[in-house]
Design a protein around this motif. Structure first.
Motif, mmCIF file in Angstrom:
data_model
loop_
_atom_site.group_PDB
_atom_site.id
_atom_site.type_symbol
_atom_site.label_atom_id
_atom_site.label_comp_id
_atom_site.label_asym_id
_atom_site.label_seq_id
_atom_site.Cartn_x
_atom_site.Cartn_y
_atom_site.Cartn_z
ATOM 1 N N LYS A 1 8.318 1.095 -17.396
ATOM 2 C CA LYS A 1 9.271 2.209 -17.269
ATOM 3 C C LYS A 1 9.670 2.469 -15.812
ATOM 4 C CE LYS A 1 9.367 3.787 -21.612
ATOM 5 N NZ LYS A 1 8.560 2.749 -22.258
ATOM 6 N N ILE A 2 8.987 1.813 -14.892
ATOM 7 C CA ILE A 2 9.298 2.023 -13.475
ATOM 8 C C ILE A 2 10.505 1.172 -13.109
ATOM 9 C CG2 ILE A 2 8.422 1.835 -11.114
ATOM 10 C CD1 ILE A 2 5.598 2.221 -12.275
ATOM 11 N N GLN A 3 11.553 1.827 -12.606
ATOM 12 C CA GLN A 3 12.812 1.148 -12.321
ATOM 13 C C GLN A 3 12.804 0.540 -10.924
ATOM 14 O OE1 GLN A 3 15.615 1.218 -14.558
ATOM 15 N NE2 GLN A 3 14.059 1.967 -15.987
ATOM 16 N N SER A 4 13.489 -0.601 -10.790
ATOM 17 C CA SER A 4 13.655 -1.168 -9.456
ATOM 18 C C SER A 4 15.003 -0.732 -8.899
ATOM 19 C CB SER A 4 13.565 -2.687 -9.498
ATOM 20 O OG SER A 4 14.616 -3.198 -10.279
ATOM 21 N N SER A 5 15.120 -0.781 -7.583
ATOM 22 C CA SER A 5 16.361 -0.388 -6.931
ATOM 23 C C SER A 5 17.276 -1.601 -6.812
ATOM 24 C CB SER A 5 16.044 0.170 -5.541
ATOM 25 O OG SER A 5 17.201 0.159 -4.737
ATOM 26 N N ASN A 6 18.547 -1.473 -7.237
ATOM 27 C CA ASN A 6 19.507 -2.572 -7.107
ATOM 28 C C ASN A 6 19.693 -2.977 -5.646
ATOM 29 O OD1 ASN A 6 20.017 -2.888 -9.800
ATOM 30 N ND2 ASN A 6 21.738 -1.453 -9.816
ATOM 31 N N GLU A 7 19.571 -1.978 -4.767
ATOM 32 C CA GLU A 7 19.794 -2.201 -3.341
ATOM 33 C C GLU A 7 18.824 -3.229 -2.762
ATOM 34 O OE1 GLU A 7 19.197 1.371 -1.003
ATOM 35 O OE2 GLU A 7 21.135 1.065 -0.044
ATOM 36 N N THR A 8 17.608 -3.252 -3.299
ATOM 37 C CA THR A 8 16.581 -4.134 -2.719
ATOM 38 C C THR A 8 16.042 -5.151 -3.721
ATOM 39 O OG1 THR A 8 14.899 -2.477 -3.236
ATOM 40 C CG2 THR A 8 15.825 -2.417 -1.018
ATOM 41 N N ALA A 9 16.628 -5.217 -4.909
ATOM 42 C CA ALA A 9 16.131 -6.160 -5.922
ATOM 43 C C ALA A 9 16.404 -7.596 -5.467
ATOM 44 C CB ALA A 9 16.789 -5.885 -7.257
ATOM 45 N N VAL A 10 15.359 -8.366 -5.267
ATOM 46 C CA VAL A 10 15.490 -9.778 -4.865
ATOM 47 C C VAL A 10 14.471 -10.593 -5.657
ATOM 48 C CG1 VAL A 10 16.337 -9.334 -2.521
ATOM 49 C CG2 VAL A 10 13.876 -9.427 -2.939
ATOM 50 N N SER A 11 14.744 -11.880 -5.774
ATOM 51 C CA SER A 11 13.821 -12.728 -6.529
ATOM 52 C C SER A 11 12.873 -13.488 -5.611
ATOM 53 C CB SER A 11 14.603 -13.704 -7.405
ATOM 54 O OG SER A 11 15.459 -14.486 -6.596
ATOM 55 N N ARG A 12 13.232 -13.583 -4.341
ATOM 56 C CA ARG A 12 12.425 -14.410 -3.444
ATOM 57 C C ARG A 12 12.254 -13.708 -2.097
ATOM 58 N NH1 ARG A 12 13.551 -18.783 -0.011
ATOM 59 N NH2 ARG A 12 11.777 -20.186 0.186
ATOM 60 N N ILE A 13 11.100 -13.949 -1.501
ATOM 61 C CA ILE A 13 10.830 -13.339 -0.196
ATOM 62 C C ILE A 13 10.100 -14.358 0.672
ATOM 63 C CG2 ILE A 13 8.571 -12.334 -0.796
ATOM 64 C CD1 ILE A 13 9.751 -9.714 0.594
ATOM 65 N N VAL A 14 10.453 -14.382 1.952
ATOM 66 C CA VAL A 14 9.786 -15.287 2.893
ATOM 67 C C VAL A 14 8.966 -14.429 3.863
ATOM 68 C CG1 VAL A 14 10.114 -17.002 4.717
ATOM 69 C CG2 VAL A 14 11.623 -17.002 2.716
ATOM 70 N N VAL A 15 7.688 -14.778 4.008
ATOM 71 C CA VAL A 15 6.780 -13.945 4.798
ATOM 72 C C VAL A 15 6.367 -14.686 6.060
ATOM 73 C CG1 VAL A 15 4.621 -12.641 4.770
ATOM 74 C CG2 VAL A 15 5.907 -12.972 2.648
ATOM 75 N N LYS A 16 6.470 -13.999 7.192
ATOM 76 C CA LYS A 16 6.006 -14.582 8.447
ATOM 77 C C LYS A 16 4.946 -13.678 9.054
ATOM 78 C CE LYS A 16 7.571 -16.246 12.960
ATOM 79 N NZ LYS A 16 8.681 -16.273 13.930
ATOM 80 N N GLN A 17 3.712 -14.203 9.143
ATOM 81 C CA GLN A 17 2.645 -13.483 9.836
ATOM 82 C C GLN A 17 2.712 -13.929 11.295
ATOM 83 O OE1 GLN A 17 -1.105 -12.985 7.597
ATOM 84 N NE2 GLN A 17 -0.210 -14.209 5.978
ATOM 85 N N THR A 18 3.241 -13.058 12.157
ATOM 86 C CA THR A 18 3.632 -13.483 13.501
ATOM 87 C C THR A 18 2.450 -13.719 14.440
ATOM 88 O OG1 THR A 18 3.780 -11.229 14.366
ATOM 89 C CG2 THR A 18 5.746 -12.118 13.264
ATOM 90 N N GLY A 19 1.310 -13.107 14.165
ATOM 91 C CA GLY A 19 0.182 -13.206 15.085
ATOM 92 C C GLY A 19 0.268 -12.188 16.213
ATOM 93 N N GLU A 20 1.445 -11.538 16.327
ATOM 94 C CA GLU A 20 1.611 -10.486 17.346
ATOM 95 C C GLU A 20 0.848 -9.242 16.895
ATOM 96 O OE1 GLU A 20 5.735 -9.625 18.088
ATOM 97 O OE2 GLU A 20 5.258 -7.801 19.236
ATOM 98 N N THR A 21 0.066 -8.665 17.797
ATOM 99 C CA THR A 21 -0.743 -7.505 17.405
ATOM 100 C C THR A 21 -0.510 -6.323 18.338
ATOM 101 O OG1 THR A 21 -2.657 -8.213 18.715
ATOM 102 C CG2 THR A 21 -2.568 -8.966 16.425
ATOM 103 N N LYS A 22 -0.800 -5.145 17.825
ATOM 104 C CA LYS A 22 -0.840 -3.952 18.665
ATOM 105 C C LYS A 22 -1.750 -2.925 18.000
ATOM 106 C CE LYS A 22 3.236 -1.345 17.015
ATOM 107 N NZ LYS A 22 4.502 -0.712 17.414
ATOM 108 N N ASP A 23 -2.164 -1.960 18.791
ATOM 109 C CA ASP A 23 -3.059 -0.920 18.313
ATOM 110 C C ASP A 23 -2.236 0.264 17.806
ATOM 111 O OD1 ASP A 23 -4.509 1.765 18.887
ATOM 112 O OD2 ASP A 23 -6.122 0.292 18.835
ATOM 113 N N ILE A 24 -2.520 0.676 16.577
ATOM 114 C CA ILE A 24 -1.892 1.895 16.050
ATOM 115 C C ILE A 24 -3.011 2.807 15.569
ATOM 116 C CG2 ILE A 24 -0.367 2.896 14.313
ATOM 117 C CD1 ILE A 24 1.232 0.343 14.263
ATOM 118 N N GLY A 25 -3.145 3.941 16.221
ATOM 119 C CA GLY A 25 -4.159 4.921 15.807
ATOM 120 C C GLY A 25 -5.572 4.380 15.852
ATOM 121 N N GLY A 26 -5.829 3.450 16.743
ATOM 122 C CA GLY A 26 -7.174 2.884 16.852
ATOM 123 C C GLY A 26 -7.406 1.697 15.926
ATOM 124 N N PHE A 27 -6.389 1.311 15.186
ATOM 125 C CA PHE A 27 -6.514 0.172 14.278
ATOM 126 C C PHE A 27 -5.661 -0.986 14.795
ATOM 127 C CE2 PHE A 27 -7.759 3.725 11.735
ATOM 128 C CZ PHE A 27 -8.735 3.228 10.888
#
Lengths: 45, 161
Positions: free
Chosen positions: B44-70
């Motif tokens: 029953k949970i609807q998806s948004s037409n604006e962002t509905a896609v079938s495929r996604i490409v993920v890049k884990q850049t290795g770039e890091t920074k500290d946010i709130g101590g994490f």
């Protein structure tokens, strides 16, 4: 006295069931809930 | 997850095992009106037409920074309709990605699930192909604490609508 004991028991049960977790607060800055701060509660593991 | 409304706070509780999403608002109810919660199955949970896609490409850049101590890593999720740039902490390992089905067409969740990344995005910006910001959130605070199981269930005072 009896009531205090019950409360103590309840507190003990809650403590036993508690697990380490995080409460993350994030502020929405675009058109989805703009300006609102959402809170996400999650266990750490 | 919860966020404030004009009256009360709205709570969203996904139940992965049951495949259900429970929602309720803890604000005051008019006299004679019972407090109630809503239950919706995943289909029953609807998806948004604006962002509905079938495929996604993920890049884990290795770039890091500290946010709130994490420590967070910059991860970019690219789609045919735009991309998401997010900072994900892996300092703790919630299997947040398993809840992707509750966030239909959400590129952050799709990316985490695609790579089975155990972590939590602390900030994120999603833009369409033209560079317009579709949604974004910035880090405010994070607190490590003991959390009771009861945080993840609807209070007993509420009955199903």
């Amino acid at each position: 006295m009896k009531r205090n004991l019950v409360l103590l028991f309840m507190a003990a049960v809650v403590t036993l069931n508690a697990q380490k977790g995080v409460i993350l607060e994030q502020k929405m800055t675009a058109k989805n809930l703009p300006g609102k701060t959402i809170s996400v509660t999650w266990f750490s593991h | 997850m919860q966020f404030p409304e004009a009256k009360g706070v709205s709570h969203f509780i996904p139940d992965l095992k049951a495949g259900m999403l429970y929602t309720y608002n803890d604000g005051p109810t008019p006299d004679g009106v019972k407090k109630s919660f809503f239950a919706a199955s995943l289909d029953k949970i609807q998806s948004s037409n604006e962002t509905a896609v079938s495929r996604i490409v993920v890049k884990q850049t290795g770039e890091t920074k500290d946010i709130g101590g994490f420590k967070c890593e910059k991860i970019i999720a690219s789609t045919s309709k735009g991309d998401t740039e997010m900072w994900v902490t892996k300092d703790f390992k919630p299997e947040f990605y398993k809840y992707e089905a509750f966030f239909k067409s959400n590129w952050e969740m799709m990316a985490l699930r695609e790579e089975r990344i155990k972590g939590l995005p602390l900030s994120s910006v999603t833009k369409d192909a033209a560079g317009n910001v579709l949604n974004a959130y910035e880090f405010v605070s994070i607190t490590s604490t003991d959390i009771s199981e009861t945080e993840f269930s609807v209070p007993a005072a509420y009955s199903q609508y």
